[in-house]
Motif scaffolding. Structure first.
Motif, PDB file in Angstrom:
ATOM      1  N   PHE B 226     -24.889 -34.660 -36.553  1.00 20.01           N
ATOM      2  CA  PHE B 226     -25.725 -34.242 -35.431  1.00 20.01           C
ATOM      3  C   PHE B 226     -25.049 -33.128 -34.628  1.00 20.01           C
ATOM      4  CE2 PHE B 226     -26.946 -34.655 -30.956  1.00 20.01           C
ATOM      5  CZ  PHE B 226     -28.314 -34.436 -31.069  1.00 20.01           C
ATOM      6  N   LEU B 229     -25.271 -29.884 -36.571  1.00 20.04           N
ATOM      7  CA  LEU B 229     -26.583 -29.239 -36.541  1.00 20.04           C
ATOM      8  C   LEU B 229     -26.897 -28.697 -35.149  1.00 20.04           C
ATOM      9  CD1 LEU B 229     -28.674 -31.662 -38.788  1.00 20.04           C
ATOM     10  CD2 LEU B 229     -27.323 -29.663 -39.451  1.00 20.04           C
ATOM     11  N   SER B 230     -26.273 -29.296 -34.135  1.00 17.49           N
ATOM     12  CA  SER B 230     -26.538 -28.845 -32.758  1.00 17.49           C
ATOM     13  C   SER B 230     -26.080 -27.403 -32.539  1.00 17.49           C
ATOM     14  CB  SER B 230     -25.873 -29.777 -31.743  1.00 17.49           C
ATOM     15  OG  SER B 230     -24.475 -29.537 -31.693  1.00 17.49           O
ATOM     16  N   ALA B 233     -29.205 -25.559 -33.257  1.00 17.39           N
ATOM     17  CA  ALA B 233     -30.302 -25.877 -32.331  1.00 17.39           C
ATOM     18  C   ALA B 233     -30.045 -25.252 -30.960  1.00 17.39           C
ATOM     19  CB  ALA B 233     -30.456 -27.390 -32.215  1.00 17.39           C
ATOM     20  N   ASP B 238     -33.190 -21.477 -36.767  1.00 19.56           N
ATOM     21  CA  ASP B 238     -33.975 -22.399 -37.585  1.00 19.56           C
ATOM     22  C   ASP B 238     -33.221 -22.760 -38.871  1.00 19.56           C
ATOM     23  OD1 ASP B 238     -36.196 -23.951 -38.046  1.00 19.56           O
ATOM     24  OD2 ASP B 238     -37.304 -22.354 -39.051  1.00 19.56           O
ATOM     25  N   MET B 239     -33.246 -24.068 -39.230  1.00 21.86           N
ATOM     26  CA  MET B 239     -32.707 -24.487 -40.520  1.00 21.86           C
ATOM     27  C   MET B 239     -33.872 -24.603 -41.490  1.00 21.86           C
ATOM     28  SD  MET B 239     -30.078 -27.484 -39.402  1.00 21.86           S
ATOM     29  CE  MET B 239     -31.331 -28.322 -38.410  1.00 21.86           C
ATOM     30  N   THR B 240     -33.840 -23.849 -42.585  1.00 12.91           N
ATOM     31  CA  THR B 240     -34.975 -23.890 -43.506  1.00 12.91           C
ATOM     32  C   THR B 240     -34.757 -24.882 -44.639  1.00 12.91           C
ATOM     33  OG1 THR B 240     -34.077 -21.981 -44.682  1.00 12.91           O
ATOM     34  CG2 THR B 240     -35.679 -21.536 -42.974  1.00 12.91           C
TER      35      THR B 240
END
Lengths: 292, 292
Positions: B226, B229-230, B233, B238-240
């Protein structure tokens, strides 16, 4: 609590009508396959294997009550996830009731009397062939023949009795088909484990595990996956596995599979899943069970 | 900007010494394979295919300068990721320079004069056989024979000329080997696309794409994915695509592959990746290129 005990307990309660009837367990592979070994670990030697022939038919056998459970591989520590089974978990409505992890030891197996030097063809599942490249590289000019199932390749060799062929499978498969192990432990990497799941029809059983598996689809907007994962991070719920799979019919959109290190009946997990559903277009609880 | 234009531009600049020499492109499959089609789209009809025989040898051909580029499939919209190639991206040090997406149309292909009713065996890659189950289900008693490559199965049929066998592959493969298409569009689901990547040696080229691919491994602690990924964010990146793969030798620990909807040379991306590296045990930038 280990998978076997958990499943055994669940089977005994609420299934008294079956009395001494053996538990039927659908598996894709032949007798002696790694799925068969996992099913014996879950349900014991008294259980009856139902050879379904494919993963799909294993799911169907349980849905149609031709079997009580299905046992499927979901992930190998070297080869990764078995995607077909992730797709089938989303499509069917069976529930995960237990997991177990099996050490995969491959053996080179041939008919009694066949020596290592005589072997010119080796039959096995493509993944098993891929996991034994060091051995196969040493066997000059040997032909690698892909087969649908490791134990099935031993069955084939036991029926055809070729003098120049061998199979790669478990020692259990050699025993089942009366074949001879030429070499033990022929896998390149001994850190080779497969995680198996036991599946059952939904039956109002109590979800008292310490692990929860879910699948969901998200609205297509920036940052939505991060928001989805935040519902667990905010509650200190550990994610033990994340997997994305394309949604059939909508190229490059994904379903996400998550394993959570918490039981589904705990208040934190129920809150997190309620929160998650504010963000999902599709959501399914796959099961809550004891982690191995 | 489309893959072909991008790669063509990069090839012309900085490669003037090669003059009119054809660009060599390593592909796993035979002529007429989908990889071959993708390489033609990237590099045009003047490029020269190098049949490497496997994905691994495609990577090696570029590393050893036997080819200028490799073209590999990375993901199919129905079957999912091609994991072998994710593993090879992490292991080798090639750079992704372009991507393209190819519509997969399968055909039933046989020697001229062989009719649909005569076909008793169908050769193809296991994934292609799996994608044509409706057709194969209608062909009663037909044997499905797995083959290493779709186009290779057409080549095999063209060499052996069996009267009772067909192959499943692209219309291009039928043309290349002078075979006859018995049925077009035999795939179950027409929403069948494969994403291909073009790979090159690192060469100080400018990273001017709008998409970035990375791979990383994380410390094993709660909430670390998390946090990782933050970093995207927080910067509205954007994560595709996200993909986890087991790390060989350490069962149930994972490498994460991420595609980001931003170029690697932008300040936000550079900041995010610097931030990410505070959390990773392992990090690699796989490439920055134009999204299709």
């Amino acid at each position: 609590m280990r998978g076997k005990d958990m499943v055994a307990k669940k089977t005994s309660s609420g299934a008294r009508a079956q009395a001494a009837k053996a538990v039927k367990v659908a598996i894709q592979g032949e007798l002696g396959s790694f799925s068969h070994q996992a099913s014996l670990r879950f349900f014991g030697a008294g259980s009856e294997p139902v050879h379904a022939g494919s993963f799909e038919r294993s799911f169907e056998a349980v849905a149609r009550k031709e079997a009580d459970y299905a046992v499927i591989p979901i992930e190998n520590s070297l080869a990764g996830s078995i995607h077909k089974n992730f797709d089938l978990l989303a499509r069917h409505s069976l529930e995960i009731v237990a997991e177990t992890s099996l050490r995969i030891e491959h053996c080179l197996i041939a008919a009694p009397g066949v020596s290592f030097r005589q072997v010119k063809r080796v039959y096995s599942h493509p993944v098993a062939l891929e996991q034994c490249t060091k051995l196969l590289g040493r066997m000059k000019g040997v032909e690698r023949v892909p087969f649908y199932d490791t134990a099935g390749s031993v069955k084939f060799v036991s029926e055809q009795r070729p003098r120049d062929a061998a199979a790669i499978a478990s020692v259990k498969a050699a025993t089942v088909y009366g074949m001879n192990v030429i070499k033990h432990g022929v896998e390149d990497d001994p850190e080779n484990y497969t995680r198996f799941l036991a599946l059952a029809r939904h039956g109002g059983r109590r979800r008292d595990g310490d692990k929860t598996s879910i699948v969901f689809g998200l609205r297509n907007e920036p940052g939505v996956l991060f928001k989805a994962l935040s519902v667990f991070a905010l509650r200190d719920i550990d994610m033990t596995k994340i997997e994305s799979r394309p949604i059939r019919g909508t190229p490059w959109e994904y379903l996400f599979y998550l394993d959570l290190g918490i039981g589904a009946s705990s208040p934190e997990c129920r809150n997190a899943l309620r929160h998650l559903r504010e963000l999902t277009l599709y959501f399914k609880l796959l099961g809550s069970y004891s982690a191995v």
